[in-house]
Design a protein around this motif. Structure first.
Motif, PDB file in Angstrom:
ATOM      1  N   THR A  90       0.829  -1.213   0.000  1.00  0.00           N
ATOM      2  CA  THR A  90       0.000   0.000   0.000  1.00  0.00           C
ATOM      3  C   THR A  90       0.860   1.258   0.000  1.00  0.00           C
ATOM      4  O   THR A  90       0.495   2.258  -0.616  1.00  0.00           O
ATOM      5  CB  THR A  90      -0.998   0.006   1.182  1.00  0.00           C
ATOM      6  OG1 THR A  90      -0.296  -0.172   2.404  1.00  0.00           O
ATOM      7  CG2 THR A  90      -2.058  -1.067   1.013  1.00  0.00           C
ATOM      8  N   TYR A 113      -6.481   0.169  -3.640  1.00  0.00           N
ATOM      9  CA  TYR A 113      -5.941   0.557  -2.341  1.00  0.00           C
ATOM     10  C   TYR A 113      -7.035   0.548  -1.273  1.00  0.00           C
ATOM     11  O   TYR A 113      -6.852  -0.004  -0.176  1.00  0.00           O
ATOM     12  CB  TYR A 113      -5.291   1.941  -2.426  1.00  0.00           C
ATOM     13  CG  TYR A 113      -5.001   2.494  -1.072  1.00  0.00           C
ATOM     14  CD1 TYR A 113      -3.827   2.160  -0.401  1.00  0.00           C
ATOM     15  CD2 TYR A 113      -5.912   3.298  -0.413  1.00  0.00           C
ATOM     16  CE1 TYR A 113      -3.578   2.625   0.874  1.00  0.00           C
ATOM     17  CE2 TYR A 113      -5.674   3.764   0.856  1.00  0.00           C
ATOM     18  CZ  TYR A 113      -4.511   3.425   1.490  1.00  0.00           C
ATOM     19  OH  TYR A 113      -4.273   3.869   2.756  1.00  0.00           O
ATOM     20  N   MET A 117      -7.322  -1.659   2.176  1.00  0.00           N
ATOM     21  CA  MET A 117      -7.546  -1.024   3.483  1.00  0.00           C
ATOM     22  C   MET A 117      -8.764  -1.654   4.162  1.00  0.00           C
ATOM     23  O   MET A 117      -8.704  -2.047   5.331  1.00  0.00           O
ATOM     24  CB  MET A 117      -7.733   0.475   3.284  1.00  0.00           C
ATOM     25  CG  MET A 117      -8.096   1.239   4.524  1.00  0.00           C
ATOM     26  SD  MET A 117      -6.685   1.542   5.567  1.00  0.00           S
ATOM     27  CE  MET A 117      -7.447   2.570   6.808  1.00  0.00           C
ATOM     28  N   ARG A 118      -9.847  -1.740   3.441  1.00  0.00           N
ATOM     29  CA  ARG A 118     -11.091  -2.285   3.991  1.00  0.00           C
ATOM     30  C   ARG A 118     -10.925  -3.736   4.423  1.00  0.00           C
ATOM     31  O   ARG A 118     -11.425  -4.146   5.463  1.00  0.00           O
ATOM     32  CB  ARG A 118     -12.208  -2.179   2.954  1.00  0.00           C
ATOM     33  CG  ARG A 118     -13.553  -2.726   3.452  1.00  0.00           C
ATOM     34  CD  ARG A 118     -14.581  -2.866   2.349  1.00  0.00           C
ATOM     35  NE  ARG A 118     -14.153  -3.902   1.413  1.00  0.00           N
ATOM     36  CZ  ARG A 118     -14.089  -3.743   0.090  1.00  0.00           C
ATOM     37  NH1 ARG A 118     -14.443  -2.609  -0.458  1.00  0.00           N
ATOM     38  NH2 ARG A 118     -13.696  -4.731  -0.679  1.00  0.00           N
ATOM     39  N   GLU A 120      -8.247  -5.334   5.365  1.00  0.00           N
ATOM     40  CA  GLU A 120      -7.227  -5.620   6.378  1.00  0.00           C
ATOM     41  C   GLU A 120      -7.912  -5.959   7.704  1.00  0.00           C
ATOM     42  O   GLU A 120      -8.594  -5.123   8.293  1.00  0.00           O
ATOM     43  CB  GLU A 120      -6.269  -4.447   6.563  1.00  0.00           C
ATOM     44  CG  GLU A 120      -5.243  -4.643   7.660  1.00  0.00           C
ATOM     45  CD  GLU A 120      -4.481  -5.948   7.536  1.00  0.00           C
ATOM     46  OE1 GLU A 120      -4.510  -6.748   8.501  1.00  0.00           O
ATOM     47  OE2 GLU A 120      -3.865  -6.194   6.489  1.00  0.00           O
ATOM     48  N   ARG A 126      -4.241  -0.882  10.084  1.00  0.00           N
ATOM     49  CA  ARG A 126      -4.942   0.083   9.241  1.00  0.00           C
ATOM     50  C   ARG A 126      -4.462   1.530   9.416  1.00  0.00           C
ATOM     51  O   ARG A 126      -4.456   2.276   8.436  1.00  0.00           O
ATOM     52  CB  ARG A 126      -6.447  -0.069   9.407  1.00  0.00           C
ATOM     53  CG  ARG A 126      -6.948  -1.385   8.795  1.00  0.00           C
ATOM     54  CD  ARG A 126      -8.453  -1.448   8.613  1.00  0.00           C
ATOM     55  NE  ARG A 126      -9.208  -1.292   9.822  1.00  0.00           N
ATOM     56  CZ  ARG A 126      -9.568  -2.278  10.647  1.00  0.00           C
ATOM     57  NH1 ARG A 126      -9.227  -3.535  10.374  1.00  0.00           N
ATOM     58  NH2 ARG A 126     -10.263  -2.025  11.731  1.00  0.00           N
ATOM     59  N   ILE A 129      -1.576   1.801   6.981  1.00  0.00           N
ATOM     60  CA  ILE A 129      -2.091   1.814   5.610  1.00  0.00           C
ATOM     61  C   ILE A 129      -2.801   3.133   5.333  1.00  0.00           C
ATOM     62  O   ILE A 129      -2.619   3.741   4.278  1.00  0.00           O
ATOM     63  CB  ILE A 129      -3.013   0.598   5.378  1.00  0.00           C
ATOM     64  CG1 ILE A 129      -2.207  -0.706   5.483  1.00  0.00           C
ATOM     65  CG2 ILE A 129      -3.705   0.692   4.022  1.00  0.00           C
ATOM     66  CD1 ILE A 129      -3.053  -1.968   5.514  1.00  0.00           C
ATOM     67  N   GLY A 130      -3.592   3.598   6.281  1.00  0.00           N
ATOM     68  CA  GLY A 130      -4.326   4.851   6.117  1.00  0.00           C
ATOM     69  C   GLY A 130      -3.433   6.068   6.032  1.00  0.00           C
ATOM     70  O   GLY A 130      -3.759   7.044   5.350  1.00  0.00           O
ATOM     71  N   PHE A 170     -13.304   5.722   2.567  1.00  0.00           N
ATOM     72  CA  PHE A 170     -12.200   5.351   3.442  1.00  0.00           C
ATOM     73  C   PHE A 170     -12.641   5.402   4.905  1.00  0.00           C
ATOM     74  O   PHE A 170     -12.449   4.457   5.667  1.00  0.00           O
ATOM     75  CB  PHE A 170     -11.051   6.325   3.158  1.00  0.00           C
ATOM     76  CG  PHE A 170      -9.887   6.288   4.091  1.00  0.00           C
ATOM     77  CD1 PHE A 170      -8.845   5.409   3.879  1.00  0.00           C
ATOM     78  CD2 PHE A 170      -9.809   7.168   5.158  1.00  0.00           C
ATOM     79  CE1 PHE A 170      -7.739   5.397   4.723  1.00  0.00           C
ATOM     80  CE2 PHE A 170      -8.715   7.163   5.999  1.00  0.00           C
ATOM     81  CZ  PHE A 170      -7.679   6.275   5.780  1.00  0.00           C
ATOM     82  N   GLU A 174     -14.006   2.134   7.599  1.00  0.00           N
ATOM     83  CA  GLU A 174     -13.158   1.821   8.753  1.00  0.00           C
ATOM     84  C   GLU A 174     -14.038   1.322   9.895  1.00  0.00           C
ATOM     85  O   GLU A 174     -14.931   2.018  10.350  1.00  0.00           O
ATOM     86  CB  GLU A 174     -12.345   3.044   9.196  1.00  0.00           C
ATOM     87  CG  GLU A 174     -11.552   2.852  10.471  1.00  0.00           C
ATOM     88  CD  GLU A 174     -10.646   1.636  10.450  1.00  0.00           C
ATOM     89  OE1 GLU A 174     -10.787   0.780  11.349  1.00  0.00           O
ATOM     90  OE2 GLU A 174      -9.807   1.516   9.542  1.00  0.00           O
TER      91      GLU A 174
END
Length: 195
Positions: A90, A113, A117-118, A120, A126, A129-130, A170, A174
């Motif tokens: 990422t 991407y 993220m989602r 993980e 996260r 990654i975020g 995003f 989360e």
């Protein structure tokens, strides 16, 4: 005096070392000396399915070049990475987002991407990654402000808008409230009061 050619020859040999750490470090050093050579070697290295540091550095070298056809490398590798390799991928994808010119490829990479993220499962991964998403969003905010030509500004604005739309997804996707609290002030600073 330091002999650059001799050092380069040693670095080139080290890229083929059996240790992923040694090979990755050599490829990283080479990218600072000969970017095109490092890119060509990174593409060759990826054919051998590298792991660990070598894989991460190869992704980064390829990403920095920003070639449109390289997005398939990230798409292929995204299907099986996990743990620290996913964080490395990422990060490379966000380097790629800052370097790829084509807006459609940019958006495809951005959507991939967001999926990584989602998907993980480890909440503690996260934020790492975020942070790459936040970094890239901030980069494009500055690109819009600092553009020297109308064409550059238009491209930066289009990518920034894609990032703005992605930022909503995003944050919505989360699952961990602590992570949302962590991300929200950064997103607000970049995209405004919608957060």
């Amino acid at each position: 005096t330091w002999n650059v050619k001799a050092a380069k020859d040693e670095i080139l040999a080290a890229v083929r070392d059996s240790s992923y750490l040694v090979a990755g470090t050599a490829l990283d050093a080479l990218k600072n000396m000969k970017e095109d050579t490092a890119y060509a070697l990174a593409k060759l290295v990826m054919r051998d399915d590298p792991k660990s540091d070598l894989q991460i550095v190869a992704w980064e070298v390829i990403a920095a070049k920003g070639r449109v056809d390289d997005h398939v490398i990230f798409a292929k590798d995204a299907a099986y990475v996990y743990g620290m390799a996913k964080i490395g991928l990422t990060n490379a994808m966000n380097i790629y987002l800052r370097n790829v010119g084509d807006t459609a490829v940019f958006n495809n990479t951005l959507q991939l991407y967001l999926k990584l993220m989602r998907d993980e499962a480890i909440a503690q991964y996260r934020p790492s990654i975020g942070s790459f998403f936040i970094e890239t969003s901030n980069y494009y905010k500055r690109q819009v402000q600092d553009a020297r030509t109308n064409a550059d500004k238009k491209t930066a604005e289009a990518k920034f808008e894609l990032l703005r739309l992605a930022s909503e997804r995003f944050l919505k996707e989360e699952r961990n409230e602590e992570n949302r609290k962590l991300f929200r002030p950064y997103l607000k600073k970049i995209f405004g009061n919608q957060y």
